[in-house]
Design an enzyme around this catalytic site. Sequence first.
Site, PDB file in Angstrom:
ATOM      1  N   HIS A 179      18.929  25.872  -1.661  1.00 26.01           N
ATOM      2  CA  HIS A 179      18.440  26.796  -2.696  1.00 26.01           C
ATOM      3  C   HIS A 179      18.308  28.217  -2.172  1.00 26.01           C
ATOM      4  O   HIS A 179      18.687  29.176  -2.841  1.00 26.01           O
ATOM      5  CB  HIS A 179      17.098  26.305  -3.237  1.00 26.01           C
ATOM      6  CG  HIS A 179      16.542  27.168  -4.336  1.00 26.01           C
ATOM      7  ND1 HIS A 179      17.083  27.198  -5.599  1.00 26.01           N
ATOM      8  CD2 HIS A 179      15.509  28.045  -4.349  1.00 26.01           C
ATOM      9  CE1 HIS A 179      16.404  28.052  -6.353  1.00 26.01           C
ATOM     10  NE2 HIS A 179      15.444  28.580  -5.618  1.00 26.01           N
TER      11      HIS A 179
ATOM     12  N   THR B 258      15.419  26.087 -17.844  1.00 26.03           N
ATOM     13  CA  THR B 258      16.169  27.329 -17.610  1.00 26.03           C
ATOM     14  C   THR B 258      17.512  27.294 -18.317  1.00 26.03           C
ATOM     15  O   THR B 258      17.923  28.274 -18.951  1.00 26.03           O
ATOM     16  CB  THR B 258      16.381  27.545 -16.105  1.00 26.03           C
ATOM     17  OG1 THR B 258      15.117  27.783 -15.481  1.00 26.03           O
ATOM     18  CG2 THR B 258      17.286  28.743 -15.845  1.00 26.03           C
TER      19      THR B 258
ATOM     20  N   ASP C 217       0.813  -1.220   0.000  1.00 25.61           N
ATOM     21  CA  ASP C 217       0.000   0.000   0.000  1.00 25.61           C
ATOM     22  C   ASP C 217       0.846   1.268   0.000  1.00 25.61           C
ATOM     23  O   ASP C 217       0.314   2.373   0.072  1.00 25.61           O
ATOM     24  CB  ASP C 217      -0.966   0.000   1.183  1.00 25.61           C
ATOM     25  CG  ASP C 217      -0.257   0.019   2.535  1.00 25.61           C
ATOM     26  OD1 ASP C 217       0.994  -0.049   2.548  1.00 25.61           O
ATOM     27  OD2 ASP C 217      -0.945   0.108   3.568  1.00 25.61           O
ATOM     28  N   GLY C 218       2.189   1.122  -0.048  1.00 24.35           N
ATOM     29  CA  GLY C 218       3.057   2.286  -0.111  1.00 24.35           C
ATOM     30  C   GLY C 218       3.659   2.702   1.212  1.00 24.35           C
ATOM     31  O   GLY C 218       4.531   3.570   1.251  1.00 24.35           O
TER      32      GLY C 218
ATOM     33  N   LYS D  32      15.270  37.143 -16.585  1.00 25.64           N
ATOM     34  CA  LYS D  32      14.171  36.395 -17.167  1.00 25.64           C
ATOM     35  C   LYS D  32      12.846  36.805 -16.535  1.00 25.64           C
ATOM     36  O   LYS D  32      12.795  37.396 -15.451  1.00 25.64           O
ATOM     37  CB  LYS D  32      14.389  34.892 -17.006  1.00 25.64           C
ATOM     38  CG  LYS D  32      14.395  34.401 -15.558  1.00 25.64           C
ATOM     39  CD  LYS D  32      14.708  32.921 -15.484  1.00 25.64           C
ATOM     40  CE  LYS D  32      14.655  32.419 -14.036  1.00 25.64           C
ATOM     41  NZ  LYS D  32      15.012  31.002 -13.927  1.00 25.64           N
TER      42      LYS D  32
END
Length: 345
Positions: free
Chosen positions: A132, A228, A39-40, A194
């Site tokens: 990040h 990107t 079931d994960g 951008k």
Amino acid sequence: MTAHELTLLAGTANPGLASSIARELGVPLGACAIERFPDGEVHACIDESVRGREVYVVQPTSPPVNDHLIELLIIADAARRASAAHITAIIPYFGYARADKRSGCREAITARMVADLMQHVGLDHVITLDLHTPQAEGFFRIPVDNLTAVPLLSGAVRTDVASDLVVIAPDAGRVKMATAYAQSLGAPLAVLHKRRESGTRTTVTHLVGDVRDRRCLIVDDIISTGGTIAESAAALLEAGARREVIVCATHGLLLDGAIERMRTAGVHAVFATDSVAPRGDGGADDGGALVHVVSTATLFATALQRIRADGSLRELREARGSGPGARGSAFGGTTIVDQNPAQRL
């Protein structure tokens, strides 16, 4: 402390890196059985005593992000319940770090939520790589050591660059990182600006700097779809740059289609660390000779040794430092582990 007081555990996200760190430290990997039920659901059991020991869990929260995040939390909880003295998560790639603020009124700040989860299960320390948004450290009440791969990667490309090199920041958010590369390589810096049109698409609007008849090195922290990088390479070629575009990125997620997208845009080589497990599936889109994987094992092993000796990590956190792999480093040269195709991204 002695080496016998350390237990290094590997999740399933990047067992190869965990094994490399263990070899650098001269210790065996700890016994940890991880099972996924039909079931994960995830089950983890540490098959050796960790009572009173320093436990380090190597587990990037890379795709599939949620599966690997839950696995990390479960291993940490198992170690806490087994009376580990101190639990450190080595998270080479920190998923959800980009979700550090709200752009709308009814959005979650998921990076903060993930930090809360990690602390709640009993983690005492987090070691990560080129987060990040570095300010995400503020989401934690426990120590966070954000190491950098800039010296490693700049050392790896040093022999592949010419005197006409120019370092490219693909957007304003990567200017600080690009500046560190430019200083390390003795090259000028140019910046692409951008405009984001959607959650998956951006458009380059203008270039600040001269790239005509020059070789360009685009630097970034994460390559996921390669969009990107492809758009940046296309803009540089349109501005007259040479067609030998090189890319350096700490985290090569390289989702399906990313390699071909960058190759089509004129990218000549991609250098990325092994923070994310190499794909190496032999498929048509596995990177081939385009992607070169740079090992971070020495960097993380050095960090662990210094932490256990109450030493300073300043040199390993500074992009301009002479960390492992940088020219003149006391830790040895850069290791590129792509001689065997099975080890390539």
